[in-house]
Design a protein around this motif. Structure first.
Motif, short mmCIF file in Angstrom:
data_model
loop_
_atom_site.label_atom_id
_atom_site.label_comp_id
_atom_site.label_asym_id
_atom_site.label_seq_id
_atom_site.Cartn_x
_atom_site.Cartn_y
_atom_site.Cartn_z
N ALA A 1 0.87 -1.12 -0.04
CA ALA A 1 0.00 0.13 0.14
C ALA A 1 0.84 1.13 -0.16
O ALA A 1 0.46 2.13 -0.67
CB ALA A 1 -0.95 -0.02 1.18
N LYS A 2 1.86 1.38 0.70
CA LYS A 2 2.93 2.49 0.84
C LYS A 2 3.45 2.48 -0.60
O LYS A 2 3.43 3.90 -1.05
CB LYS A 2 3.84 2.07 1.97
N TYR A 3 4.14 1.75 -0.78
CA TYR A 3 5.01 1.99 -2.25
C TYR A 3 4.10 1.98 -3.34
O TYR A 3 4.54 2.71 -4.32
CB TYR A 3 6.15 1.04 -2.19
N GLY A 4 3.19 1.21 -3.44
CA GLY A 4 1.98 1.18 -4.30
C GLY A 4 1.54 2.62 -4.73
O GLY A 4 1.32 2.86 -5.83
N SER A 5 0.97 3.28 -3.62
CA SER A 5 0.41 4.53 -3.65
C SER A 5 1.35 5.47 -4.41
O SER A 5 0.95 6.39 -5.03
CB SER A 5 -0.41 4.97 -2.37
N LYS A 6 2.42 5.45 -3.77
CA LYS A 6 3.64 6.45 -4.26
C LYS A 6 3.84 6.08 -5.75
O LYS A 6 3.98 7.28 -6.56
CB LYS A 6 5.06 6.20 -3.54
N PHE A 7 3.71 5.00 -6.42
CA PHE A 7 4.20 4.87 -7.67
C PHE A 7 2.83 5.11 -8.56
O PHE A 7 2.84 5.80 -9.42
CB PHE A 7 4.21 3.46 -7.78
N LEU A 8 1.52 4.97 -7.94
CA LEU A 8 0.38 5.40 -8.50
C LEU A 8 0.17 6.82 -8.63
O LEU A 8 -0.17 7.49 -9.57
CB LEU A 8 -0.78 4.71 -7.82
N HIS A 9 0.67 7.50 -7.54
CA HIS A 9 0.81 8.90 -7.42
C HIS A 9 1.64 9.56 -8.45
O HIS A 9 1.14 10.23 -9.35
CB HIS A 9 1.20 9.44 -6.05
N LYS A 10 2.71 9.11 -8.64
CA LYS A 10 3.75 9.60 -10.06
C LYS A 10 3.04 9.29 -11.37
O LYS A 10 2.95 9.95 -12.17
CB LYS A 10 5.06 8.92 -9.71
N LEU A 11 2.23 8.14 -11.33
CA LEU A 11 1.91 7.76 -12.65
C LEU A 11 0.63 8.72 -12.92
O LEU A 11 0.35 9.04 -14.08
CB LEU A 11 1.48 6.27 -12.64
N LEU A 12 -0.33 8.79 -12.07
CA LEU A 12 -1.44 9.60 -12.26
C LEU A 12 -0.89 11.09 -12.33
O LEU A 12 -1.85 11.71 -13.14
CB LEU A 12 -2.25 9.49 -11.10
N SER A 13 0.14 11.57 -11.86
CA SER A 13 0.47 12.98 -12.08
C SER A 13 0.84 13.26 -13.41
O SER A 13 0.79 14.46 -13.77
CB SER A 13 1.41 13.19 -10.99
N LYS A 14 1.18 12.39 -14.18
CA LYS A 14 1.62 12.53 -15.61
C LYS A 14 0.10 12.80 -16.67
O LYS A 14 0.38 13.42 -17.46
CB LYS A 14 2.46 11.52 -16.15
N ARG A 15 -0.82 12.23 -16.04
CA ARG A 15 -1.94 12.32 -16.87
C ARG A 15 -2.83 13.27 -16.28
O ARG A 15 -3.82 13.72 -17.01
CB ARG A 15 -2.58 10.86 -16.97
N ILE A 16 -2.76 13.36 -14.91
CA ILE A 16 -4.07 14.26 -14.31
C ILE A 16 -3.54 15.33 -13.73
O ILE A 16 -2.51 15.05 -12.79
CB ILE A 16 -4.71 13.31 -13.20
N LYS A 17 -4.02 16.63 -14.16
CA LYS A 17 -2.91 17.99 -13.48
C LYS A 17 -3.68 18.39 -12.16
O LYS A 17 -3.36 19.16 -11.48
CB LYS A 17 -3.30 19.03 -14.54
#
Length: 297
Positions: free
Chosen positions: A49-65
């Motif tokens: 949950a901890k590292y997956g949420s960080k990875f998901l945050h970086k991934l979504l930040s590229k598509r969602i402003k």
């Protein structure tokens, strides 16, 4: 005799308590492997949950402003992973009844919250959906039935527009899902229309050729595009026409600028060729003569 009775009662209570503690100790010893495994499962899912949420945050930040949408999705992902680990740990500990009670209680609570926050949840899920749709992005110029402006933010509840007059419009997300809107920023080129009229004495074929030439020279058309010219009507004082052609614009101010340039160019070519652009003239006829007297002091 009373003391013996009290002593016997106290001794029996201590014996029962001791037996209970021994039973718990034996149960803990028997369940110790399951407890260790369940703890390891919780730790494992916590790391995911901890590292997956960080990875998901970086991934979504590229598509969602919109940062609020990204934070909401990552927190939801974190909570779901932790809950899955918690339920698996309860299953390992063979706490099936507790697990069933928790799930039932969670379902009732979720239903109550969903009914109470129906409008809010609708806007929230609409905001998430809008964030993933390529048809609306930050800084796009859009137009709805009542408002138009640049998309400044897509939050969990609202889409915030900045109108051309710099006023801010806050609109619920559900409106963009349920109602149509125009996004001018999706197409870099669009067609504009310029209308005018010329006098009845004008040579219409020459006027048409003049307009087409001046538009062609100043507004080049790409493949598949073209300049259109149509005579529309015999007006009260002029024969009216319109011309349509493609220009580069993704917001209304650019469209107005291109229309303004086209109007000036058409007026200049008409002036150079003595083409009259008439204006309505009204003649007043009075049955009774009007005399004008000059008063001198």
């Amino acid at each position: 005799m009373m003391n013996n009775f009290i002593y016997a009662g106290t001794s029996a209570a201590i014996d029962k308590l001791w037996e209970k503690l021994i039973g718990w100790y034996e149960a803990i010893i028997l369940k110790l492997p399951n407890m260790i495994v369940s703890v390891l499962v919780l730790i494992f899912f916590y790391i995911i949950a901890k590292y997956g949420s960080k990875f998901l945050h970086k991934l979504l930040s590229k598509r969602i402003k919109s940062s609020s949408i990204v934070d909401m999705i990552t927190k939801l992902f974190y909570a779901v992973v932790i809950m899955i680990g918690f339920f698996i740990a309860l299953g390992i500990l063979e706490l099936d009844k507790a697990l069933t009670s928790i799930l039932a209680g969670a379902g009732v609570v979720a239903l109550a919250i969903g009914l109470a926050l129906q409008g809010t949840l609708n806007n929230t899920f609409s905001g998430v959906l809008l964030s993933f749709l390529p048809r609306i992005r930050i800084d796009d110029y859009i137009e709805t039935a009542d408002h138009s402006g640049f998309v400044q933010e897509i939050s969990l509840r609202n889409v915030i527009l900045r109108r051309p007059d710099n006023h801010i419009v806050v609109m619920p997300n559900s409106l963009f899902i349920d109602e149509p809107f125009v996004n001018y920023s999706l197409t870099p080129r669009s067609r504009i229309t310029v209308s005018c009229g010329v006098g009845y004495e004008s040579n219409l074929r020459e006027v048409k050729e003049m307009v087409l030439n001046v538009i062609k020279e100043n507004f080049p058309q790409n493949e598949g595009e073209g300049i259109e010219f149509y005579w529309l009507e015999f007006g009260d004082s002029s024969i009216n026409f319109m011309t349509r052609f493609y220009v580069d614009y993704i917001k209304k101010s650019q469209m107005y600028s291109q229309q303004s340039e086209a109007i000036m160019l058409i007026k200049e070519v008409f002036d150079a060729n003595d083409i009259n652009i008439p204006f309505p003239i009204r003649t007043l006829q009075m049955d009774t003569p009007v005399s004008v007297q000059n008063k001198t002091e």
